[in-house]
Design a protein around this motif. Structure first.
Motif, PDB file in Angstrom:
ATOM      1  N   LEU A  32       0.710  -1.187  -0.006  1.00 50.03           N
ATOM      2  CA  LEU A  32      -0.171   0.037  -0.100  1.00 50.03           C
ATOM      3  C   LEU A  32       0.854   1.255  -0.009  1.00 50.03           C
ATOM      4  CD1 LEU A  32      -2.528   1.417   0.255  1.00 50.03           C
ATOM      5  CD2 LEU A  32      -2.663   1.259   2.772  1.00 50.03           C
ATOM      6  N   VAL A  33       1.942   1.205   0.771  1.00 48.18           N
ATOM      7  CA  VAL A  33       2.777   2.329   0.885  1.00 48.18           C
ATOM      8  C   VAL A  33       3.549   2.639  -0.494  1.00 48.18           C
ATOM      9  CG1 VAL A  33       5.077   3.228   2.030  1.00 48.18           C
ATOM     10  CG2 VAL A  33       3.164   2.289   3.489  1.00 48.18           C
ATOM     11  N   ASN A  34       4.049   1.547  -1.146  1.00 42.19           N
ATOM     12  CA  ASN A  34       4.627   1.837  -2.462  1.00 42.19           C
ATOM     13  C   ASN A  34       3.602   2.200  -3.514  1.00 42.19           C
ATOM     14  OD1 ASN A  34       7.172   1.039  -1.474  1.00 42.19           O
ATOM     15  ND2 ASN A  34       6.567  -1.294  -1.947  1.00 42.19           N
ATOM     16  N   SER A  35       2.226   1.848  -3.277  1.00 41.15           N
ATOM     17  CA  SER A  35       1.466   2.156  -4.110  1.00 41.15           C
ATOM     18  C   SER A  35       1.014   3.700  -4.064  1.00 41.15           C
ATOM     19  CB  SER A  35      -0.053   1.527  -4.013  1.00 41.15           C
ATOM     20  OG  SER A  35      -1.066   1.895  -4.922  1.00 41.15           O
ATOM     21  N   ILE A  36       0.954   4.228  -2.800  1.00 40.38           N
ATOM     22  CA  ILE A  36       0.866   5.704  -2.680  1.00 40.38           C
ATOM     23  C   ILE A  36       1.917   6.290  -3.041  1.00 40.38           C
ATOM     24  CG2 ILE A  36       0.456   7.386  -0.771  1.00 40.38           C
ATOM     25  CD1 ILE A  36      -0.993   5.304   0.877  1.00 40.38           C
ATOM     26  N   LYS A  37       3.307   5.937  -2.946  1.00 43.45           N
ATOM     27  CA  LYS A  37       4.342   6.622  -3.405  1.00 43.45           C
ATOM     28  C   LYS A  37       4.288   6.878  -5.073  1.00 43.45           C
ATOM     29  CE  LYS A  37       7.396   5.622   0.503  1.00 43.45           C
ATOM     30  NZ  LYS A  37       8.904   5.011   0.916  1.00 43.45           N
ATOM     31  N   GLU A  38       3.878   5.606  -5.728  1.00 46.74           N
ATOM     32  CA  GLU A  38       3.836   5.804  -7.168  1.00 46.74           C
ATOM     33  C   GLU A  38       2.787   6.682  -7.504  1.00 46.74           C
ATOM     34  OE1 GLU A  38       3.584   1.789  -8.067  1.00 46.74           O
ATOM     35  OE2 GLU A  38       5.392   1.179  -7.543  1.00 46.74           O
ATOM     36  N   MET A  39       1.810   6.800  -6.838  1.00 52.21           N
ATOM     37  CA  MET A  39       0.668   7.779  -7.322  1.00 52.21           C
ATOM     38  C   MET A  39       1.092   9.045  -7.189  1.00 52.21           C
ATOM     39  SD  MET A  39      -3.034   8.042  -5.438  1.00 52.21           S
ATOM     40  CE  MET A  39      -2.487   8.638  -3.992  1.00 52.21           C
ATOM     41  N   VAL A  40       1.905   9.293  -6.160  1.00 52.44           N
ATOM     42  CA  VAL A  40       2.312  10.873  -5.789  1.00 52.44           C
ATOM     43  C   VAL A  40       3.265  11.041  -6.758  1.00 52.44           C
ATOM     44  CG1 VAL A  40       3.449  12.399  -4.236  1.00 52.44           C
ATOM     45  CG2 VAL A  40       1.770  10.995  -3.304  1.00 52.44           C
ATOM     46  N   GLU A  41       4.247  10.161  -7.109  1.00 52.73           N
ATOM     47  CA  GLU A  41       5.345  10.545  -7.965  1.00 52.73           C
ATOM     48  C   GLU A  41       4.959  10.508  -9.443  1.00 52.73           C
ATOM     49  OE1 GLU A  41       8.096   7.427  -7.269  1.00 52.73           O
ATOM     50  OE2 GLU A  41       8.695   8.404  -5.155  1.00 52.73           O
ATOM     51  N   SER A  42       3.833  10.017  -9.594  1.00 53.41           N
ATOM     52  CA  SER A  42       3.377   9.802 -11.070  1.00 53.41           C
ATOM     53  C   SER A  42       2.680  11.125 -11.645  1.00 53.41           C
ATOM     54  CB  SER A  42       2.275   8.539 -11.304  1.00 53.41           C
ATOM     55  OG  SER A  42       1.194   9.202 -10.741  1.00 53.41           O
ATOM     56  N   LEU A  43       2.354  12.105 -10.431  1.00 48.11           N
ATOM     57  CA  LEU A  43       1.931  13.275 -10.907  1.00 48.11           C
ATOM     58  C   LEU A  43       2.825  14.084 -11.468  1.00 48.11           C
ATOM     59  CD1 LEU A  43       0.102  14.247  -7.563  1.00 48.11           C
ATOM     60  CD2 LEU A  43      -1.062  13.191  -9.644  1.00 48.11           C
TER      61      LEU A  43
END
Length: 449
Positions: A32-43
């Motif tokens: 979940l943590v990695n998913s959130i980080k990827e979501m933010v970084e993809s912006l």
């Protein structure tokens, strides 16, 4: 002491267990943590030049009121509606214009491509949403759409280009031509003017009678709107939707200052019929600018409002552009809100038609009242910040003064026509004679006693 030592030994172990449990939780939620980080970084990173953004998607609340008013019918310009199946036929036409453009200027395509590549990021920054096209496809779109606009406008405006005009009539039928002009004014259907100006400057400025593309566009818009821009007005339009707005506004010298006092509000106004009943006179103004309303000595002067089938589309896109780009200078939106207060029923429409203020191209007074009431729906509007606060205040004060109502009633009921004037005069004379006769009778009776 022993118990104390035992207790002292327990705490580190408990702390270690706690840390161990925490690490377990980290492992448990790592996905979940990695998913959130990827979501933010993809912006996408924030734009460094937000001030260049000027082409927007229509807000949902406004679009749903009339989707057709914001969607091109004939031709797509820019990336938002690019690739629409409905508009494929005109893509072939644009390529014919692009070919004609290249033949006319005898200019190397490589130079045009290199120049547009240099400005690609700036063009992308003009759109409120990210453009999915890759660099090559986006540059190709700019070249084809930009050259089409230059050729199309020049063919319509050039006095000495009868060949181009003849070719336009062959390529485009009259109905599509009118619709195309309207499509070019839609907010979502735009190219930034500066990039068209670059193409024009590179390839056309020395060969055409117009020094800049903006001067060519202004010439065409003056013919479309049957109104000349004031010579002292500095035109800084970003695209055609912005230019269409400019033609609806007064010159910068005449712009009504927006009210800064919190005491005055433009959120209530009596209808035209009510104001007329209270004695307000309505007069068509000589001004060509819709926003030049004046109220002096009991007379409200309103510039002529010409309403045709294309009016709603033009007005809606200007309002949407103001909502997105000019939230604190929404002068045209203020005007539309004023009209929606003033014109509430077909009776109000009929009054303003009789006064020559409205020219009804719809054929139905109900349709006019409905249009003007619906244009302001879902629009963000602050009555304290309207350009017409003073006008609202003056009109409401006039209506609420009983003296004006009595005067208007007297004039309307007893002196509105020659027959009523004659009847009123006769009744007055009869009343006077009756009064004199009564007085004389009383005097005679008094003398007898």
């Amino acid at each position: 002491m022993e118990n104390a030592n035992q207790n002292a030994e327990i705490h580190p172990r408990e702390e270690a267990n706690t840390l161990s449990t925490g690490n377990g939780n980290d492992d448990q939620h790592r996905e979940l943590v990695n998913s959130i980080k990827e979501m933010v970084e993809s912006l996408e990173p924030p734009s460094l030049n937000n001030s260049s953004c000027c082409i927007y998607k229509i807000p949902t609340g406004i679009r749903k009121l009339n989707m057709e008013a914001y969607t091109p019918e004939v031709i797509s310009i820019g990336p938002f509606h690019h690739g629409s199946k409905r508009l494929e036929t005109m893509e072939k036409l644009k390529l014919k214009y692009f070919k004609r453009f290249l033949q006319r200027i005898a200019f190397k395509v490589e130079i045009l491509v290199n120049e547009i590549k240099l400005h690609e990021e700036r063009v992308r920054g003009c759109y409120a949403e990210s453009i999915k096209l890759n660099s090559d496809d986006f540059v190709k779109l700019i070249l084809v759409d930009g050259s089409f606009i230059i050729e199309f406008f020049y063919g319509l405006c050039s006095r000495g280009s009868q060949t181009a005009i003849h070719e336009d009539h062959i390529l485009i039928d009259p109905i599509s031509w009118q619709t195309m002009i309207l499509d070019l004014q839609l907010l979502e259907n735009q190219l930034p003017l500066f990039v068209i100006e670059i193409l024009f400057g590179l390839a056309c400025a020395r060969r055409f009678e117009y020094r800049t593309f903006t001067s060519l566009a202004i010439d065409l818009f003056q013919r479309i709107h049957s109104r000349k821009l004031p010579q002292n007005l500095q035109v800084d339009a970003r695209h055609f939707a912005d230019l269409a707005r400019t033609f609806l506004l007064p010159s910068s010298r005449k712009l009504v200052p927006r009210h800064e006092s919190n005491l005055a509000r433009a959120d209530h106004l009596y209808t035209a019929s009510q104001l007329y009943q209270a004695g307000v006179k309505f007069k068509v103004s000589s001004s060509k600018c819709l926003l030049d309303l004046k109220f002096t000595n009991g007379t409200l002067e309103i510039p002529c409002i010409k309403l045709y089938n294309s009016t709603e589309t033009r007005y809606r896109n200007v309002i949407a552009f103001e909502q997105c780009h000019y939230p604190f200078e929404s002068h045209f939106t203020d005007y539309i809100v004023l009209l929606s207060f003033l014109i509430n029923t077909p009776k109000d429409v009929d009054l303003l038609i009789r006064k020559g203020i409205i020219i009804n191209g719809f054929g139905s007074n109900n349709a006019v009242a409905s249009l003007l009431n619906n244009l302001g729906t879902n629009v963000v509007y602050d009555g304290r910040n309207s350009a017409y606060c003073g006008l609202f205040e003056d009109l409401n004060a006039f209506y609420e003064n009983p003296k004006h109502t009595w005067k208007a009633t007297l004039k309307r009921d007893y002196f509105s026509t020659p027959w009523r004037i004659a009847s009123t005069a006769a009744a007055g004379i009869l009343l006077l004679l009756t009064l004199i006769q009564t007085i004389c009778s009383i005097i005679q009776v008094v003398k007898m006693y």
